[in-house]
Design an enzyme around this catalytic site. Sequence first.
Site, short mmCIF file in Angstrom:
data_model
loop_
_atom_site.label_atom_id
_atom_site.label_comp_id
_atom_site.label_asym_id
_atom_site.label_seq_id
_atom_site.Cartn_x
_atom_site.Cartn_y
_atom_site.Cartn_z
N CYS A 1 -11.75 -10.16 40.64
CA CYS A 1 -12.67 -9.13 40.96
C CYS A 1 -14.00 -9.92 40.27
O CYS A 1 -15.14 -9.46 40.61
CB CYS A 1 -12.58 -8.07 40.05
SG CYS A 1 -11.21 -7.08 40.81
N HIS B 1 -19.73 -4.89 38.94
CA HIS B 1 -18.80 -4.64 39.81
C HIS B 1 -17.88 -3.55 39.31
O HIS B 1 -17.72 -3.42 38.41
CB HIS B 1 -17.83 -5.90 39.78
CG HIS B 1 -16.49 -5.73 40.15
ND1 HIS B 1 -16.43 -5.67 41.56
CD2 HIS B 1 -15.33 -5.42 39.87
CE1 HIS B 1 -15.08 -5.52 41.91
NE2 HIS B 1 -14.26 -5.49 40.85
N ASN C 1 -12.64 -0.63 45.51
CA ASN C 1 -12.87 -2.11 44.68
C ASN C 1 -12.08 -3.01 45.72
O ASN C 1 -10.97 -3.21 45.83
CB ASN C 1 -11.90 -1.95 43.44
CG ASN C 1 -12.20 -3.30 42.67
OD1 ASN C 1 -12.65 -4.28 43.33
ND2 ASN C 1 -11.55 -3.18 41.45
#
Length: 392
Positions: free
Chosen positions: A166, A307, A340
């Site tokens: 990520c 994020h 995500n």
Amino acid sequence: MGGEGCAEGCSPKMANPGKATILALGKAFPHQLIMQDYLVDGYFRDTNCDDPILKQKLARLCKTTTVKTRYVVMSEEVLKKYPELAVEGLPTLKQRLDICNDAVTRMAIEASQACLENWGRPISDITHLVYVSSSEARLPGGDIYLARGLGLGPGTRRVMLSFVGCSGGVAGLRVAKDIAENNPGSRVLLATSETTIIGYKPPSAERPYDLVGVALFGDGAGAMIIGSDPVLGHEKPLFELHTAIQESLPDTEKTIDGRLTEEGISFKLAKELPQIIEDNIEEFCKKLIEVVGFSDKEYNKMFWAVHPGGPAILNRMEKRLDLSPEKLNASRRALTDYGNASSNTIVYVLEYMVEESLKMKKENQGDNEWGLILAFGPGISLEGILARNLTV
């Protein structure tokens, strides 16, 4: 805020000489759109599982993630061709990589083409390529196939970041910033591309943490073009990238744990992850904002492009930094609309950030010129960039 943090000679909305800027954004998705409301029944049907306890747990997780829609490569056609992907314990790594390698390249090409169109200059002006993916494994890497698919010249200088999860989008942006600032006149194409097929598995009581991924993660691709000294009249810089840092947290290597096995990637996300980020995020942010003399009392005068690893992480950040609820709007919107999507998601956040900035500018509202671009990934690694929003 604003003026006191500018370097000498800085003008509002104008990039400082030599500083890297984001010049364009682009995105792409697979064709399969999943509505969160229908995910549970479809997933258990596709994997031939009828465990009511696991089904109830996934239903609860789907509600808490705040995700509404996601795009995925997985489809009925894929499962018909590869039914073994939905069967526990079968060696399917080759099949997964065959699907993933093709899918991530295709999506990366589409996102890059969208970005190039938004940029408006010819592809021959791209001098460097940075490619990020945690969804493929091959030699040569996907950077070669992306470059060829786009028609980039054989002299284009390439960098690939693999399995950084990520944090990959912001890590790639940090690398692209360094390239742009150390190679005057260069234009760097940063592309990210991810698919969850690499880790798709049937539900199992022995792997309850898998359900978090089923409820949260999505597929897609993102792209940015980065360069310093924008050409007036031909380029419209969106963000100036002032300072970039990375920090790994000691003794957290197992908090986000991924292993490539014959059944694909197996992930374990420790329940302590949101708490670890909450405990460390403020000191990390202070290191960035102190560069230009800001204090922690000015957090709400900044923009926050974070994020969205999940709602728990965003909620804990908001609480720890005492952020106004609207400060994480762009991150929450990206999570709601796309899930995500690992390294790609920061591109979607920045797009929403630009959209909201232009709306505020039109309505003559406040101008959060300075802000932070943040992401968190395996390591645990924290990635952060102090940036200026040039669209306000």
